[in-house]
Design an enzyme around this catalytic site. Structure first.
Site, PDB file in Angstrom:
ATOM      1  N   ASP A 300       0.859  -1.182   0.000  1.00 49.23           N
ATOM      2  CA  ASP A 300       0.000   0.000   0.000  1.00 49.23           C
ATOM      3  C   ASP A 300       0.895   1.232   0.000  1.00 49.23           C
ATOM      4  O   ASP A 300       2.056   1.165   0.422  1.00 49.23           O
ATOM      5  CB  ASP A 300      -0.922   0.002   1.224  1.00 49.23           C
ATOM      6  CG  ASP A 300      -2.037   1.032   1.152  1.00 49.23           C
ATOM      7  OD1 ASP A 300      -2.199   1.683   0.099  1.00 49.23           O
ATOM      8  OD2 ASP A 300      -2.753   1.187   2.159  1.00 49.23           O
ATOM      9  N   HIS A 301       0.353   2.327  -0.477  1.00 45.91           N
ATOM     10  CA  HIS A 301       1.079   3.596  -0.469  1.00 45.91           C
ATOM     11  C   HIS A 301       0.860   4.308   0.862  1.00 45.91           C
ATOM     12  O   HIS A 301      -0.284   4.575   1.247  1.00 45.91           O
ATOM     13  CB  HIS A 301       0.588   4.496  -1.606  1.00 45.91           C
ATOM     14  CG  HIS A 301       0.991   4.017  -2.971  1.00 45.91           C
ATOM     15  ND1 HIS A 301       0.146   4.042  -4.063  1.00 45.91           N
ATOM     16  CD2 HIS A 301       2.161   3.493  -3.427  1.00 45.91           C
ATOM     17  CE1 HIS A 301       0.776   3.583  -5.122  1.00 45.91           C
ATOM     18  NE2 HIS A 301       1.997   3.237  -4.762  1.00 45.91           N
ATOM     19  N   PHE A 475      -5.119   4.327   0.769  1.00 43.57           N
ATOM     20  CA  PHE A 475      -6.213   3.442   0.365  1.00 43.57           C
ATOM     21  C   PHE A 475      -5.929   2.692  -0.936  1.00 43.57           C
ATOM     22  O   PHE A 475      -6.799   2.550  -1.776  1.00 43.57           O
ATOM     23  CB  PHE A 475      -7.538   4.223   0.239  1.00 43.57           C
ATOM     24  CG  PHE A 475      -7.778   5.212   1.337  1.00 43.57           C
ATOM     25  CD1 PHE A 475      -7.758   4.819   2.673  1.00 43.57           C
ATOM     26  CD2 PHE A 475      -8.024   6.539   1.056  1.00 43.57           C
ATOM     27  CE1 PHE A 475      -7.986   5.736   3.693  1.00 43.57           C
ATOM     28  CE2 PHE A 475      -8.247   7.466   2.067  1.00 43.57           C
ATOM     29  CZ  PHE A 475      -8.224   7.063   3.384  1.00 43.57           C
ATOM     30  N   HIS A 476      -4.711   2.164  -1.070  1.00 44.32           N
ATOM     31  CA  HIS A 476      -4.332   1.454  -2.289  1.00 44.32           C
ATOM     32  C   HIS A 476      -3.830   0.037  -2.004  1.00 44.32           C
ATOM     33  O   HIS A 476      -2.774  -0.356  -2.486  1.00 44.32           O
ATOM     34  CB  HIS A 476      -3.229   2.217  -3.034  1.00 44.32           C
ATOM     35  CG  HIS A 476      -3.629   3.547  -3.549  1.00 44.32           C
ATOM     36  ND1 HIS A 476      -2.704   4.489  -3.980  1.00 44.32           N
ATOM     37  CD2 HIS A 476      -4.848   4.114  -3.737  1.00 44.32           C
ATOM     38  CE1 HIS A 476      -3.339   5.580  -4.386  1.00 44.32           C
ATOM     39  NE2 HIS A 476      -4.639   5.372  -4.245  1.00 44.32           N
ATOM     40  N   PRO A 477      -4.533  -0.789  -1.238  1.00 44.26           N
ATOM     41  CA  PRO A 477      -4.016  -2.132  -0.975  1.00 44.26           C
ATOM     42  C   PRO A 477      -4.048  -3.005  -2.224  1.00 44.26           C
ATOM     43  O   PRO A 477      -5.039  -3.059  -2.948  1.00 44.26           O
ATOM     44  CB  PRO A 477      -4.974  -2.676   0.096  1.00 44.26           C
ATOM     45  CG  PRO A 477      -6.250  -1.935  -0.141  1.00 44.26           C
ATOM     46  CD  PRO A 477      -5.835  -0.563  -0.577  1.00 44.26           C
TER      47      PRO A 477
END
Length: 541
Positions: A300-301, A475-477
């Site tokens: 994730d970021h 919110f980038h899993p």
């Protein structure tokens, strides 16, 4: 919504689990063939909720059980023991109904790297046609953009003088304006394009699912939570799900397609006995198919939110903290579908390098004309901007696994942020760079004053600790059922689950490495490519 008792009784050709970003695309493309019968199961409800469609409404969808799975991460040592709220869309359109609406593909090098990892057919030249296929770009059809597709791409309908000043300031340090972030090389600065139409959010439910629901061969069930896969003789035959207070089953003649996302797809596999035998056996779950990579490789970021007070600038803080400002924004949106209520969470972005020796940018900035202690909290009562910066290619790897046989319990999401030495170095370099940009002559008249992490945070060790304090998910899993060739790869290049028949995974979990940008549109590309592969295979049988 279609009744559970009036359409398409009996078996289906394809069952799609999850009507999110990918699932809506799959439902549309596969139901184009009238000979194929499709069942789409969504655990959440309809997207018929005003805060879904008003762009600023994401603030009221995150942390709202009507639209969010309401997950939290495990306490993270890299975040100095903090746990984060971890929003995941639970409604038609999934995360495309609650996300930041930023249209971003990533870099050509991202996909070429996927191919170099052994995933033939996933290089930039291979995937670009699938980005183009569904795109409806505001500038029309070109060699790099599509027109007439289901996925609307628009310019934002507002402007902020303070953000234009940040762009001019960044140029003083070599971060130059860029016309297009989506041509394969996103280095530079610009105002994000967004997935909107006429100042209203455009999600995959509107673009792909709603038109397809008119077809008699597609059945959609909402509030239908899939609990397990039905596996017989090494093949997935169907699914067991709960709907209307009852446990039901549905069977697929061709395939089951998992599109539940990077957290819920591995969760469903593990409850079905597919995963790491040690984890499953420890919970008393029979191992149906050993696949040790399920739930691993979570990426994730991490964004580092720096905040600067400013003077003499119009920001959302000042507008939102006055009755006249609030009224003005509401009237402007009601009359013109523009202004602050039409804004994406981030309006202005920059892609640059923490180290000039890098081949491509490894940092993404999201700059916002607002500030708050954390997402969802009240805006500060003084004018300020947020300059968030994230490491696009983190080396820290986490996991997501179930911890109980209780289907209602959320999995344990361990992100392990800043656990890799290199990620700590990039965090320090990013915070220093953000500070440097804010000293630009173009910003001097606004007298920027660092509020977070604060000027007293000076040494590299202090900056690492500060990163742990101010860092949060963007919110980038991705990656928990990765595509590849090694023994931890869950799917192959056609997204078929290795060693298990009649099932594919089609969502962000298949990414072997996270892309260098926002993830929604890459997921649409993945679904387009998967649907094309599925239809070609079906036609050849």
């Amino acid at each position: 919504m279609q009744s559970a008792d009036t359409r398409l009784e009996g078996d289906f050709d394809y069952i799609i689990v999850g009507a999110g970003t990918a699932g809506c695309v799959l439902a549309n493309r596969l139901s184009e063939d009238p000979a194929r019968r499709i069942l789409l199961l969504e655990a959440g409800g309809s997207d018929n909720y005003h805060w879904v469609h008003i762009p600023i409404g994401y603030l009221y969808c995150i942390g709202n059980p009507r639209t969010d799975w309401m997950m939290k991460t495990a306490a993270d040592p890299g975040l100095n023991g903090r746990s984060l709220v971890y929003p995941r869309g639970k409604l038609l359109g999934g995360c495309s109904s609650v996300n930041g609406m930023i249209y971003m593909r990533g870099q050509a090098a991202d996909y070429d790297h996927w191919r170099q990892l052994g995933n033939a057919g996933w290089g930039w030249d291979d995937v670009l046609p699938y980005f183009l296929k569904s795109e409806d770009h505001h500038a029309g059809k070109t060699t790099l953009h599509g027109a007439g597709g289901e996925w609307k791409v628009a310019r934002q309908r507002l402007s902020w003088e303070i953000l234009e000043a940040v762009q001019k300031g960044a140029a003083e340090f070599g971060i130059l304006p860029r016309e297009d972030f989506n041509d394969g090389n996103n280095e530079g600065s610009g105002f994000f394009e967004v997935n909107q139409k006429g100042g209203v959010r455009w999600n995959t439910a509107k673009g792909f699912l709603k038109p397809a629901m008119k077809r008699p061969n597609l059945r959609v069930l909402t509030k239908a939570e899939t609990e397990s896969l039905i596996i017989e003789n090494g093949e997935v035959r169907g699914v067991s799900f709960r709907h209307g207070g009852e446990r039901k089953t549905a069977y697929a003649q061709a395939e089951v397609l998992l599109a539940a996302g990077s957290i819920n797809t591995p969760r469903l596999l593990e409850y079905s006995g597919v995963g790491n035998p040690e984890i499953l056996s420890g919970l008393g779950i029979d191992v149906v198919h050993a696949s040790p990579g399920v739930g691993e490789n979570l990426q994730d970021h991490l964004q580092l939110r720096t905040i600067y007070k400013v003077r003499g600038a119009r920001t959302l803080n000042t507008l939102a903290n006055s009755l006249t400002g609030k009224a003005g924004m509401a009237i402007q949106y009601a009359l013109t579908r523009s202004g602050p209520l039409s804004m994406a969470p981030s309006q202005f972005g920059m892609f640059t390098k923490s180290d000039p020796s890098l081949a491509t940018p490894n940092l993404e900035y999201h700059v916002q004309p607002l500030s708050t202690d954390k997402l969802g909290d009240p805006l500060h009562p003084f004018p300020a901007i947020t300059v968030s910066v994230c490491n696009l290619r983190p080396e820290s790897i986490g996991s997501s696994h179930i911890t109980s046989r209780d289907i209602a319990r959320q999995p344990e999401i361990r992100l392990n942020y800043l656990s890799a030495k290199r990620d700590k170095q990039v965090a320090v370099e990013a915070l220093k760079q953000a500070r440097h940009i804010m000293t630009a002559k173009a910003l001097a008249r606004y007298e920027p004053e660092e509020l977070l992490p604060g000027p007293a945070v000076a040494s590299d060790d202090d900056l690492v600790r500060a990163a742990g304090n101010i860092g949060t998910t963007i919110f980038h899993p991705v990656g928990t059922c990765k595509m590849g060739q090694d023994d931890r790869s869950v799917v192959d290049g056609d997204l078929k689950v290795r060693g298990l028949g009649r099932v594919r995974i089609v969502d962000a979990s298949i990414m072997p490495k996270i892309v260098s940008g926002n993830t929604a549109s890459p997921v649409i590309m993945i679904a387009e490519k998967a649907a094309d592969t599925i239809r070609k295979e079906a036609a050849s049988r």
